[in-house]
Write a protein that holds these residues in place. Sequence first.
Motif, PDB file in Angstrom:
ATOM      1  N   CYS A   9       0.850  -1.133   0.025  1.00 52.59           N
ATOM      2  CA  CYS A   9      -0.097  -0.061  -0.146  1.00 52.59           C
ATOM      3  C   CYS A   9       0.878   1.217   0.029  1.00 52.59           C
ATOM      4  N   ALA A  10       0.297   2.507  -0.655  1.00 55.44           N
ATOM      5  CA  ALA A  10       1.122   3.563  -0.625  1.00 55.44           C
ATOM      6  C   ALA A  10       0.477   4.364   0.905  1.00 55.44           C
ATOM      7  N   GLY A  39      -3.749   3.660  -3.278  1.00 54.99           N
ATOM      8  CA  GLY A  39      -3.790   2.555  -3.957  1.00 54.99           C
ATOM      9  C   GLY A  39      -3.232   1.286  -3.498  1.00 54.99           C
ATOM     10  N   VAL A  40      -3.722  -0.034  -3.685  1.00 52.39           N
ATOM     11  CA  VAL A  40      -3.125  -1.097  -3.178  1.00 52.39           C
ATOM     12  C   VAL A  40      -2.735  -2.146  -4.216  1.00 52.39           C
ATOM     13  N   PHE A  80      -5.949  -3.662  -5.969  1.00 54.49           N
ATOM     14  CA  PHE A  80      -7.183  -3.913  -5.010  1.00 54.49           C
ATOM     15  C   PHE A  80      -7.890  -2.850  -4.687  1.00 54.49           C
ATOM     16  N   GLY A  81      -8.884  -2.635  -5.322  1.00 51.24           N
ATOM     17  CA  GLY A  81      -9.770  -1.083  -5.188  1.00 51.24           C
ATOM     18  C   GLY A  81      -8.932  -0.429  -5.987  1.00 51.24           C
ATOM     19  N   HIS A  83      -8.556  -7.045  -8.817  1.00 56.84           N
ATOM     20  CA  HIS A  83      -8.844  -8.204  -8.237  1.00 56.84           C
ATOM     21  C   HIS A  83     -10.084  -8.586  -7.768  1.00 56.84           C
ATOM     22  N   PRO A  84     -10.790  -9.399  -8.085  1.00 55.41           N
ATOM     23  CA  PRO A  84     -12.256  -9.544  -7.672  1.00 55.41           C
ATOM     24  C   PRO A  84     -12.731  -9.680  -6.215  1.00 55.41           C
ATOM     25  N   GLY A  85     -11.578  -9.925  -5.326  1.00 55.66           N
ATOM     26  CA  GLY A  85     -11.961 -10.000  -3.959  1.00 55.66           C
ATOM     27  C   GLY A  85     -11.811 -11.319  -3.356  1.00 55.66           C
ATOM     28  N   ASP A  86     -11.304 -11.575  -2.408  1.00 56.79           N
ATOM     29  CA  ASP A  86     -11.027 -12.745  -1.827  1.00 56.79           C
ATOM     30  C   ASP A  86     -11.518 -12.789  -0.172  1.00 56.79           C
ATOM     31  N   GLY A  87     -12.462 -12.082  -0.004  1.00 62.75           N
ATOM     32  CA  GLY A  87     -12.814 -11.805   1.340  1.00 62.75           C
ATOM     33  C   GLY A  87     -12.435 -10.701   2.194  1.00 62.75           C
TER      34      GLY A  87
END
Length: 239
Positions: A8-9, A190-191, A204-205, A228-232
């Motif tokens: 992450c920034a 950003g991530v 991610f987002g 990324h579609p998400g993983d929880g």
Amino acid sequence: MSAVLYLCASHNSKSRAGQTLLRALAARIGPAPRVCHIGCFHDDTPNWTKVTVDFFTSLGASCSAPRLSDPKLDLTRARDEIESAQLVYLDGGDTVAGVEHIRARGLEDALRNAARNAQFVFGLSGGACAAGPYTIGYRDDDSAYVAPCLDLGPPLPLDVHDETEDWPELRALLALRPPQPAGLAIPTNGVLRVAARGAELASFGRPAVERRTLDARGAWKVDALADHPGDGAPAPKKC
């Protein structure tokens, strides 16, 4: 097995977005997760470290914080804390100085073992850049060089939150003709999500992380990474 990296920034353990993401990652590990905070990028400043340790403690986590900037460090204990962690937190600060502290203690391999065996590695700003293969360093005379980093998964060097200046340090690094001709630019808020030992890269987002390459004229070629579609874990929003 290899850890999933969230680099992450600006989402630290004080920001609302950072806390949301970290809380979700800790919950995915399960009750009483083992966390290791690496603060040598800011010379293990006590108040800075305390914020993150207190946050994880409030979640019921066991959070160690070995002072890798300390030459008197108990190396056996530090190695165990790093290698047994389920989540490793690489805090912000000076990338090159932090990596030099880790190398001086002989603990690069401990971080690489953690990246293979932990569930997550969370990197913030300078700590996020340290997860890459190398970065830009500056000698006392201000001349630039390619400085080795921890090589924990990302296949390309990283730069963070310098979008308003058009990524001058990433530009300067690529001008040195390092092994890879491109870098990953993580803008403010950003991530970058890294999985499968660097084979899977995604934003991610929002805003999106970008793969940036300099063309022969010195202009940027920019490719935004797919989301990324998400993983929880909830995709972070602005701080």
